[in-house]
Design a protein around this motif. Structure first.
Motif, mmCIF file in Angstrom:
data_model
loop_
_atom_site.group_PDB
_atom_site.id
_atom_site.type_symbol
_atom_site.label_atom_id
_atom_site.label_comp_id
_atom_site.label_asym_id
_atom_site.label_seq_id
_atom_site.Cartn_x
_atom_site.Cartn_y
_atom_site.Cartn_z
ATOM 1 N N SER A 32 -33.716 -18.307 5.500
ATOM 2 C CA SER A 32 -33.852 -16.902 5.119
ATOM 3 C C SER A 32 -32.692 -16.100 5.712
ATOM 4 C CB SER A 32 -35.193 -16.399 5.648
ATOM 5 O OG SER A 32 -35.369 -15.084 5.233
ATOM 6 N N GLY A 33 -32.088 -15.258 4.878
ATOM 7 C CA GLY A 33 -30.974 -14.430 5.358
ATOM 8 C C GLY A 33 -29.626 -15.140 5.373
ATOM 9 N N SER A 34 -29.580 -16.372 4.850
ATOM 10 C CA SER A 34 -28.320 -17.136 4.904
ATOM 11 C C SER A 34 -27.323 -16.700 3.839
ATOM 12 C CB SER A 34 -28.607 -18.636 4.761
ATOM 13 O OG SER A 34 -29.275 -18.893 3.545
ATOM 14 N N GLY A 35 -27.765 -15.889 2.872
ATOM 15 C CA GLY A 35 -26.831 -15.368 1.873
ATOM 16 C C GLY A 35 -27.052 -15.889 0.465
ATOM 17 N N LYS A 36 -28.185 -16.526 0.212
ATOM 18 C CA LYS A 36 -28.424 -17.121 -1.116
ATOM 19 C C LYS A 36 -28.425 -16.080 -2.230
ATOM 20 C CE LYS A 36 -32.332 -18.906 0.165
ATOM 21 N NZ LYS A 36 -32.370 -18.454 1.575
ATOM 22 N N SER A 37 -29.167 -14.984 -2.007
ATOM 23 C CA SER A 37 -29.227 -13.954 -3.053
ATOM 24 C C SER A 37 -27.862 -13.319 -3.251
ATOM 25 C CB SER A 37 -30.227 -12.860 -2.692
ATOM 26 O OG SER A 37 -31.476 -13.437 -2.493
ATOM 27 N N THR A 38 -27.181 -13.057 -2.154
ATOM 28 C CA THR A 38 -25.847 -12.463 -2.250
ATOM 29 C C THR A 38 -24.921 -13.393 -3.026
ATOM 30 O OG1 THR A 38 -26.256 -11.456 -0.097
ATOM 31 C CG2 THR A 38 -23.987 -11.421 -0.893
ATOM 32 N N VAL A 55 -22.660 -6.284 8.444
ATOM 33 C CA VAL A 55 -23.201 -7.623 8.166
ATOM 34 C C VAL A 55 -22.301 -8.344 7.156
ATOM 35 C CG1 VAL A 55 -25.178 -8.881 7.206
ATOM 36 C CG2 VAL A 55 -25.555 -6.794 8.525
ATOM 37 N N HIS A 59 -36.429 -22.525 -2.161
ATOM 38 C CA HIS A 59 -36.791 -22.860 -0.785
ATOM 39 C C HIS A 59 -37.427 -24.246 -0.724
ATOM 40 C CE1 HIS A 59 -36.616 -18.475 0.067
ATOM 41 N NE2 HIS A 59 -36.229 -18.922 1.238
ATOM 42 N N TYR A 112 -21.892 -6.078 3.978
ATOM 43 C CA TYR A 112 -22.683 -4.854 3.860
ATOM 44 C C TYR A 112 -22.569 -4.163 5.203
ATOM 45 C CZ TYR A 112 -24.889 -7.212 -0.113
ATOM 46 O OH TYR A 112 -25.130 -7.867 -1.275
ATOM 47 N N ALA A 134 -22.596 -10.938 4.695
ATOM 48 C CA ALA A 134 -23.641 -11.712 4.010
ATOM 49 C C ALA A 134 -23.070 -13.008 3.445
ATOM 50 C CB ALA A 134 -24.260 -10.870 2.902
HETATM 51 N N1 LIG Z 1 -27.871 -4.564 0.179
HETATM 52 C C1 LIG Z 1 -27.766 -4.998 1.438
HETATM 53 N N2 LIG Z 1 -27.514 -4.135 2.455
HETATM 54 C C2 LIG Z 1 -27.405 -4.563 3.729
HETATM 55 N N3 LIG Z 1 -27.543 -5.841 4.100
HETATM 56 C C3 LIG Z 1 -27.806 -6.744 3.142
HETATM 57 C C4 LIG Z 1 -27.942 -6.370 1.770
HETATM 58 N N4 LIG Z 1 -28.212 -7.490 1.065
HETATM 59 C C5 LIG Z 1 -28.242 -8.503 1.956
HETATM 60 N N5 LIG Z 1 -27.986 -8.072 3.205
HETATM 61 C C6 LIG Z 1 -27.914 -8.895 4.428
HETATM 62 O O1 LIG Z 1 -27.069 -10.007 4.152
HETATM 63 C C7 LIG Z 1 -27.621 -11.214 4.690
HETATM 64 C C8 LIG Z 1 -27.843 -12.237 3.558
HETATM 65 O O2 LIG Z 1 -28.920 -11.765 2.732
HETATM 66 P P1 LIG Z 1 -29.427 -12.514 1.430
HETATM 67 O O3 LIG Z 1 -30.502 -11.678 0.830
HETATM 68 O O4 LIG Z 1 -28.271 -12.878 0.590
HETATM 69 O O5 LIG Z 1 -30.066 -13.848 2.078
HETATM 70 P P2 LIG Z 1 -31.051 -14.921 1.419
HETATM 71 O O6 LIG Z 1 -30.583 -16.246 1.897
HETATM 72 O O7 LIG Z 1 -31.157 -14.711 -0.038
HETATM 73 O O8 LIG Z 1 -32.427 -14.559 2.129
HETATM 74 P P3 LIG Z 1 -33.957 -14.857 1.668
HETATM 75 O O9 LIG Z 1 -34.118 -16.346 1.586
HETATM 76 O O10 LIG Z 1 -34.760 -14.261 2.807
HETATM 77 O O11 LIG Z 1 -34.179 -14.152 0.368
HETATM 78 C C9 LIG Z 1 -28.869 -10.809 5.463
HETATM 79 O O12 LIG Z 1 -28.517 -10.593 6.810
HETATM 80 C C10 LIG Z 1 -29.268 -9.508 4.806
HETATM 81 O O13 LIG Z 1 -29.990 -8.701 5.694
#
Ligand SMILES: Nc1ncnc2c1ncn2[C@@H]1O[C@H](COP(=O)(O)OP(=O)(O)OP(=O)(O)O)[C@@H](O)[C@H]1O
Length: 239
Positions: free
Chosen positions: A40-46, A18, A198, A15, A20
């Motif tokens: 948190s922020g490690s990329g799980k949702s992505t 970043v 989590h 992104y 992800a």
């Molecule tokens: N749409 C987006 N635009 C910009 N940056 C993004 C976007 N989606 C995710 N990121 C960035 O990518 C990285 C991974 O985000 P992601 O949401 O996948 O993490 P996560 O492990 O699911 O976090 P959490 O546990 O906090 O939900 C983070 O640095 C986040 O800020």
């Protein structure tokens, strides 16, 4: 039929500046239960979004069964997601105005198919909600609402059930029962479950835990126990 319900090959998602997800390769065998964990922020949702076609990798490929998601139109991907993946969310995402039965049958109706009462009865039985089809979500406990969401995920006979913090809104006892249900769907029905969580106790219900850190795979733990998962999370910097 391929061995894997879903497979990622060198998937990178950026992104802007970043990264992800960074060259992540992983395969999830049919009939297995995998938990995805990471700070948190490690990329799980992505990861989950790329694995299910909601988001497109910047590079790399994703296969849903035999189907390569690369090069599919948005419409094609939407149909694939609807027909082949069941989603379960922390917040249930039920429609309050519909009965339990109509919530469960929604994906069938959206696909333009005729609802099959026998299939409805079967999935309600599978989640322990026989006889509650005419209730509304507001007349159910949190655990029962999540069971409705799981029945809705099952109704299309999905290749993959994708669960994002499915016990996040539940007390520990109801959460435990939901995890036992997901476990039983894998053991008794050969379903494939991919779950982001989590909670080390929740992750311990999986066959394998996959860890992410800074968008990269950071190892996996087969036959996890909650203690070992918690230990691994601490080593990844999670308090
Ligand atoms: N749409 C987006 N635009 C910009 N940056 C993004 C976007 N989606 C995710 N990121 C960035 O990518 C990285 C991974 O985000 P992601 O949401 O996948 O993490 P996560 O492990 O699911 O976090 P959490 O546990 O906090 O939900 C983070 O640095 C986040 O800020």
């Amino acid at each position: 039929m391929t061995t894997f319900a879903v497979r990622l090959d060198a998937v990178t998602r950026r992104y802007g500046r970043v990264t992800a997800l960074d060259t992540v390769s992983a395969g999830f065998r049919r009939g297995t239960f995998t938990a995805v964990m990471g700070p948190s922020g490690s990329g799980k949702s992505t990861f989950l979004n790329c694995a299910t076609g909601l988001d497109r990798p910047t590079s790399g490929r994703v296969w849903l069964g035999d189907t390569d998601l690369a090069g599919r139109s948005e419409n094609e991907t939407t149909v694939l997601r609807r027909d082949r993946i069941g989603f379960v969310f922390q917040s249930y995402q039920l429609l309050d105005a519909l009965t339990v039965a109509d919530n469960v049958l929604l994906p069938v109706r959206l696909a333009g198919r005729r609802p099959d009462p026998a299939r409805l009865a079967e999935v309600l039985a599978a989640v322990g909600l026989t006889g509650l089809g005419e209730r509304r979500p507001a007349e159910l406990s949190g655990g029962q609402r999540q069971r409705v969401a799981i029945a809705r995920a099952l109704v299309v006979r999905p290749d993959l059930i994708c669960a994002d913090e499915p016990t996040g809104a539940l007390d520990s006892r109801s959460g435990h029962r939901i995890l036992e249900l997901l476990r039983a769907l894998v053991d008794d029905r050969g379903q494939t479950v991919l779950m982001v969580t989590h909670d080390p106790v929740a992750a311990a219900f999986a066959d394998t835990v996959v860890f992410l850190a800074d968008g990269r795979l950071a190892g996996e733990l087969p036959r996890p126990s909650a203690d070992r998962v918690a230990e691994r999370m601490t080593s990844l910097g999670e308090p």
